[in-house]
Write a protein that holds these residues in place. Structure first.
Motif, PDB file in Angstrom:
ATOM      1  N   SER A 259       0.809  -1.215   0.000  1.00  0.00           N
ATOM      2  CA  SER A 259       0.000   0.000   0.000  1.00  0.00           C
ATOM      3  C   SER A 259       0.840   1.263   0.000  1.00  0.00           C
ATOM      4  O   SER A 259       0.337   2.332  -0.311  1.00  0.00           O
ATOM      5  N   GLU A 260       2.136   1.164   0.309  1.00  0.00           N
ATOM      6  CA  GLU A 260       2.960   2.353   0.224  1.00  0.00           C
ATOM      7  C   GLU A 260       2.993   2.888  -1.211  1.00  0.00           C
ATOM      8  O   GLU A 260       3.088   4.079  -1.437  1.00  0.00           O
ATOM      9  N   VAL A 261       2.902   1.999  -2.195  1.00  0.00           N
ATOM     10  CA  VAL A 261       2.840   2.442  -3.584  1.00  0.00           C
ATOM     11  C   VAL A 261       1.476   3.045  -3.879  1.00  0.00           C
ATOM     12  O   VAL A 261       1.360   4.131  -4.428  1.00  0.00           O
ATOM     13  N   PHE A 262       0.427   2.363  -3.494  1.00  0.00           N
ATOM     14  CA  PHE A 262      -0.918   2.811  -3.837  1.00  0.00           C
ATOM     15  C   PHE A 262      -1.288   4.121  -3.149  1.00  0.00           C
ATOM     16  O   PHE A 262      -2.131   4.864  -3.634  1.00  0.00           O
ATOM     17  N   LEU A 263      -0.685   4.380  -1.997  1.00  0.00           N
ATOM     18  CA  LEU A 263      -1.007   5.595  -1.271  1.00  0.00           C
ATOM     19  C   LEU A 263      -0.166   6.783  -1.720  1.00  0.00           C
ATOM     20  O   LEU A 263      -0.335   7.889  -1.259  1.00  0.00           O
ATOM     21  N   GLY A 264       0.777   6.545  -2.628  1.00  0.00           N
ATOM     22  CA  GLY A 264       1.604   7.636  -3.106  1.00  0.00           C
ATOM     23  C   GLY A 264       0.967   8.323  -4.299  1.00  0.00           C
ATOM     24  O   GLY A 264       0.080   7.788  -4.954  1.00  0.00           O
ATOM     25  N   TYR A 265       1.465   9.497  -4.616  1.00  0.00           N
ATOM     26  CA  TYR A 265       1.046  10.213  -5.808  1.00  0.00           C
ATOM     27  C   TYR A 265       2.118  10.006  -6.882  1.00  0.00           C
ATOM     28  O   TYR A 265       3.259  10.432  -6.723  1.00  0.00           O
ATOM     29  N   PHE A 266       1.748   9.342  -7.961  1.00  0.00           N
ATOM     30  CA  PHE A 266       2.721   9.142  -9.026  1.00  0.00           C
ATOM     31  C   PHE A 266       3.020  10.478  -9.696  1.00  0.00           C
ATOM     32  O   PHE A 266       2.108  11.201 -10.089  1.00  0.00           O
ATOM     33  N   LEU A 267       4.294  10.779  -9.810  1.00  0.00           N
ATOM     34  CA  LEU A 267       4.695  11.976 -10.520  1.00  0.00           C
ATOM     35  C   LEU A 267       5.004  11.587 -11.959  1.00  0.00           C
ATOM     36  O   LEU A 267       5.731  10.637 -12.210  1.00  0.00           O
ATOM     37  N   GLU A 268       4.437  12.301 -12.890  1.00  0.00           N
ATOM     38  CA  GLU A 268       4.469  11.912 -14.300  1.00  0.00           C
ATOM     39  C   GLU A 268       5.898  11.663 -14.785  1.00  0.00           C
ATOM     40  O   GLU A 268       6.804  12.467 -14.577  1.00  0.00           O
ATOM     41  N   HIS A 271       9.422   7.385 -11.158  1.00  0.00           N
ATOM     42  CA  HIS A 271       9.011   6.483 -10.088  1.00  0.00           C
ATOM     43  C   HIS A 271       9.070   7.204  -8.754  1.00  0.00           C
ATOM     44  O   HIS A 271       9.340   6.598  -7.725  1.00  0.00           O
ATOM     45  N   GLU A 272       8.819   8.498  -8.794  1.00  0.00           N
ATOM     46  CA  GLU A 272       8.762   9.267  -7.553  1.00  0.00           C
ATOM     47  C   GLU A 272       7.351   9.221  -6.983  1.00  0.00           C
ATOM     48  O   GLU A 272       6.367   9.321  -7.711  1.00  0.00           O
ATOM     49  N   LEU A 273       7.264   9.019  -5.674  1.00  0.00           N
ATOM     50  CA  LEU A 273       5.964   8.946  -5.013  1.00  0.00           C
ATOM     51  C   LEU A 273       5.928   9.917  -3.841  1.00  0.00           C
ATOM     52  O   LEU A 273       6.878  10.010  -3.082  1.00  0.00           O
ATOM     53  N   MET A 274       4.831  10.610  -3.726  1.00  0.00           N
ATOM     54  CA  MET A 274       4.633  11.489  -2.581  1.00  0.00           C
ATOM     55  C   MET A 274       3.402  11.001  -1.844  1.00  0.00           C
ATOM     56  O   MET A 274       2.341  10.800  -2.446  1.00  0.00           O
ATOM     57  N   ASP A 281       9.584  15.571   6.275  1.00  0.00           N
ATOM     58  CA  ASP A 281      11.032  15.537   6.082  1.00  0.00           C
ATOM     59  C   ASP A 281      11.523  14.212   5.501  1.00  0.00           C
ATOM     60  O   ASP A 281      12.720  14.025   5.292  1.00  0.00           O
ATOM     61  N   TYR A 282      10.593  13.289   5.221  1.00  0.00           N
ATOM     62  CA  TYR A 282      11.040  11.955   4.799  1.00  0.00           C
ATOM     63  C   TYR A 282      11.365  11.920   3.302  1.00  0.00           C
ATOM     64  O   TYR A 282      10.631  12.439   2.465  1.00  0.00           O
ATOM     65  N   ALA A 283      12.480  11.263   2.991  1.00  0.00           N
ATOM     66  CA  ALA A 283      12.853  10.972   1.616  1.00  0.00           C
ATOM     67  C   ALA A 283      13.658   9.676   1.638  1.00  0.00           C
ATOM     68  O   ALA A 283      14.587   9.519   2.431  1.00  0.00           O
ATOM     69  N   GLY A 284      13.288   8.724   0.804  1.00  0.00           N
ATOM     70  CA  GLY A 284      13.993   7.455   0.812  1.00  0.00           C
ATOM     71  C   GLY A 284      13.597   6.587  -0.360  1.00  0.00           C
ATOM     72  O   GLY A 284      12.732   6.950  -1.170  1.00  0.00           O
ATOM     73  N   GLN A 285      14.227   5.432  -0.465  1.00  0.00           N
ATOM     74  CA  GLN A 285      13.936   4.481  -1.532  1.00  0.00           C
ATOM     75  C   GLN A 285      13.082   3.340  -0.998  1.00  0.00           C
ATOM     76  O   GLN A 285      13.161   2.974   0.176  1.00  0.00           O
ATOM     77  N   TRP A 286      12.280   2.783  -1.877  1.00  0.00           N
ATOM     78  CA  TRP A 286      11.476   1.624  -1.516  1.00  0.00           C
ATOM     79  C   TRP A 286      11.334   0.740  -2.742  1.00  0.00           C
ATOM     80  O   TRP A 286      11.028   1.234  -3.839  1.00  0.00           O
ATOM     81  N   ILE A 292      12.314   0.158  -8.069  1.00  0.00           N
ATOM     82  CA  ILE A 292      12.738   1.033  -6.972  1.00  0.00           C
ATOM     83  C   ILE A 292      12.019   2.371  -7.095  1.00  0.00           C
ATOM     84  O   ILE A 292      12.081   3.033  -8.134  1.00  0.00           O
ATOM     85  N   TYR A 293      11.331   2.744  -6.037  1.00  0.00           N
ATOM     86  CA  TYR A 293      10.591   4.005  -6.000  1.00  0.00           C
ATOM     87  C   TYR A 293      11.293   4.978  -5.062  1.00  0.00           C
ATOM     88  O   TYR A 293      11.851   4.581  -4.040  1.00  0.00           O
ATOM     89  N   MET A 294      11.232   6.240  -5.421  1.00  0.00           N
ATOM     90  CA  MET A 294      11.723   7.305  -4.554  1.00  0.00           C
ATOM     91  C   MET A 294      10.524   7.863  -3.789  1.00  0.00           C
ATOM     92  O   MET A 294       9.555   8.342  -4.399  1.00  0.00           O
ATOM     93  N   LEU A 295      10.551   7.767  -2.473  1.00  0.00           N
ATOM     94  CA  LEU A 295       9.429   8.179  -1.648  1.00  0.00           C
ATOM     95  C   LEU A 295       9.707   9.529  -0.990  1.00  0.00           C
ATOM     96  O   LEU A 295      10.824   9.795  -0.537  1.00  0.00           O
TER      97      LEU A 295
END
Length: 429
Positions: A259-268, A271-274, A281-286, A292-295
């Protein structure tokens, strides 16, 4: 990305005692079966008559070996059963070992995964009497980690497992290694829990329900007490067991880690997700399914709990069938771990928790994380997801759940239930 349906598993028709019968097969049970078996029969390459037992003065024992190839690790369970005339087998001992990472981590190097299996097989050799190696069933069931891999990579890993098993002295065959779907996982875990509690149908103790939320799948399994529950459930949720059990099942492979993927906002175009469930302040890889997504966390200044709650509610809304049963439920895996994180149960002995505790815990954690992600950046998401999921299932705020890693010193996983069916399949041949 397609999100599967959430599972609701029901044990229908049948108050048949789940006994491993070493005397005869109850052929009359076949009349109650639906057409789809849950676990295929094992075909043994050596055509032995089936498992044999170890004789001790006044006692007989049977062993079974089950590998659990999960998303976060590979575990071996070596079960010892005491056999008595005209009675159900009794679990007298379990040897358990685990290694990390999971088998799926070796998708690009299957040989390294095979080395870990050889290490665990040595544990089995030191546990099972040498005279019984050739008649002790050996199996591996892979779960969410391998289900998420591309088919070709999963096949190579399973072929390596079969190669390793081919060098072992234990009883195995072509179907001893496979990927297990979520339906089997939930039902076998239900069998394990009720076996350990002595509450399988036919006993005087009522059965309990089971909730599991793991690294790649989630299940709810119970035996319905209300005829209305059976009548209102979709027909395609019905599954069949070869030991006389008719089961009702629906499955959602959509879980906290996914669900960390589904709850993110895909940036066009990336593979960046917000996500509103991550601190500003969080930024990391998942990594998910080899991508590999950038969260990144939500924008500063927005109310974190309310934003996360809204996103989760939209995600789960009308994807869950309500459970209108008043029985006792045991909860495992993430339910247990997050309750420990909240300090509401002991990490070793477990305890009890109410749904309202998860709700209040989510509010507190999310609001505290507005100032920083802390040690567990996903804790707000996990607790919010759990609290919404349980409410969508129809549980009231004051519903109490039992939390346990073990029952009678045995791990509450699907492995024991799966071993029952595995041995039964050998006996039928």
């Amino acid at each position: 990305m397609k999100v599967p349906k959430l599972a609701v598993v029901f044990l229908l028709a049948g108050c048949v005692v789940l006994y491993l019968t070493y005397i005869k097969r109850r052929n009359d049970n076949r009349n109650t079966l639906v057409s789809m078996p849950v676990l295929e029969y094992l075909e043994r390459a050596d055509h032995q008559k089936g498992p044999t037992t170890a004789e001790v003065p006044g006692q007989s024992f049977q062993y079974g070996i089950m590998f659990d190839a999960g998303s976060t690790g590979t575990r071996i369970h070596v079960f010892q059963f005491k056999l008595e005339p005209n009675a159900a087998p009794k679990l007298t001992h379990e040897t358990f070992r685990a290694i990390k990472p999971g088998l799926s981590a070796y998708a690009d190097d299957p040989d390294k995964g095979g080395a870990g299996l050889l290490q665990l097989l040595e544990v089995a050799k030191t546990t099972v009497p040498a005279a019984l190696w050739g008649s002790t069933p050996l199996a591996l069931r892979a779960t969410a980690g391998l289900r998420l891999l591309p088919g070709e990579k999963a096949t190579r890993l399973l072929d390596k497992v079969r190669e390793v098993f081919g060098t072992s002295p234990f009883l195995h065959g072509p179907d001893s290694v496979k990927i297990m779907d979520g339906t089997d996982e939930g039902v076998f875990a239900w069998i394990t829990v009720n076996f350990l509690l002595g509450s399988l149908p036919g006993s005087e103790i009522p059965t309990v329900g089971m909730l599991d939320l793991g690294g790649g799948s989630t299940q709810i399994t119970f035996s319905p007490q209300d005829e209305k529950t059976i009548q209102m459930s979709p027909f395609d949720y019905v599954k069949s067991f070869q030991m006389g059990w008719d089961l009702k099942h629906s499955h959602l492979g959509h879980v906290v880690l996914s669900s960390e993927v589904f709850l993110g906002y895909f940036l066009e175009g990336s593979h960046e997700l917000m996500s509103p469930c991550l601190a500003p302040d969080y930024a990391g890889q998942w990594e998910h399914a080899e991508v590999i997504y950038m969260l990144k966390g939500q924008k500063a200044g927005e109310p974190m709990y309310e934003s996360c709650l809204s996103k989760v509610e939209k995600l789960i809304y009308k994807k869950v069938q309500k459970v209108e049963e008043g029985m006792e439920f045991y909860a495992f895996s993430y339910y247990y771990d997050r309750a420990v994180d909240l300090g509401l149960v002991d990490g070793n002995t477990g305890g009890s928790i109410r749904l309202s505790n998860y709700v209040e815990g989510a509010k507190t954690v999310c609001r505290n994380m507005e100032a920083g992600s802390g040690d567990n950046p996903f804790l707000c998401l996990d607790l919010t997801y759990i609290s919404v999921l349980l409410q969508e299932l129809g549980f009231p705020q004051d519903k109490e759940f039992k939390l346990a890693r073990t029952i009678n010193d045995v791990e509450t996983s699907w492995a024991l239930g799966a071993t029952f069916y595995y041995i039964e399949s050998l006996l039928l041949h």
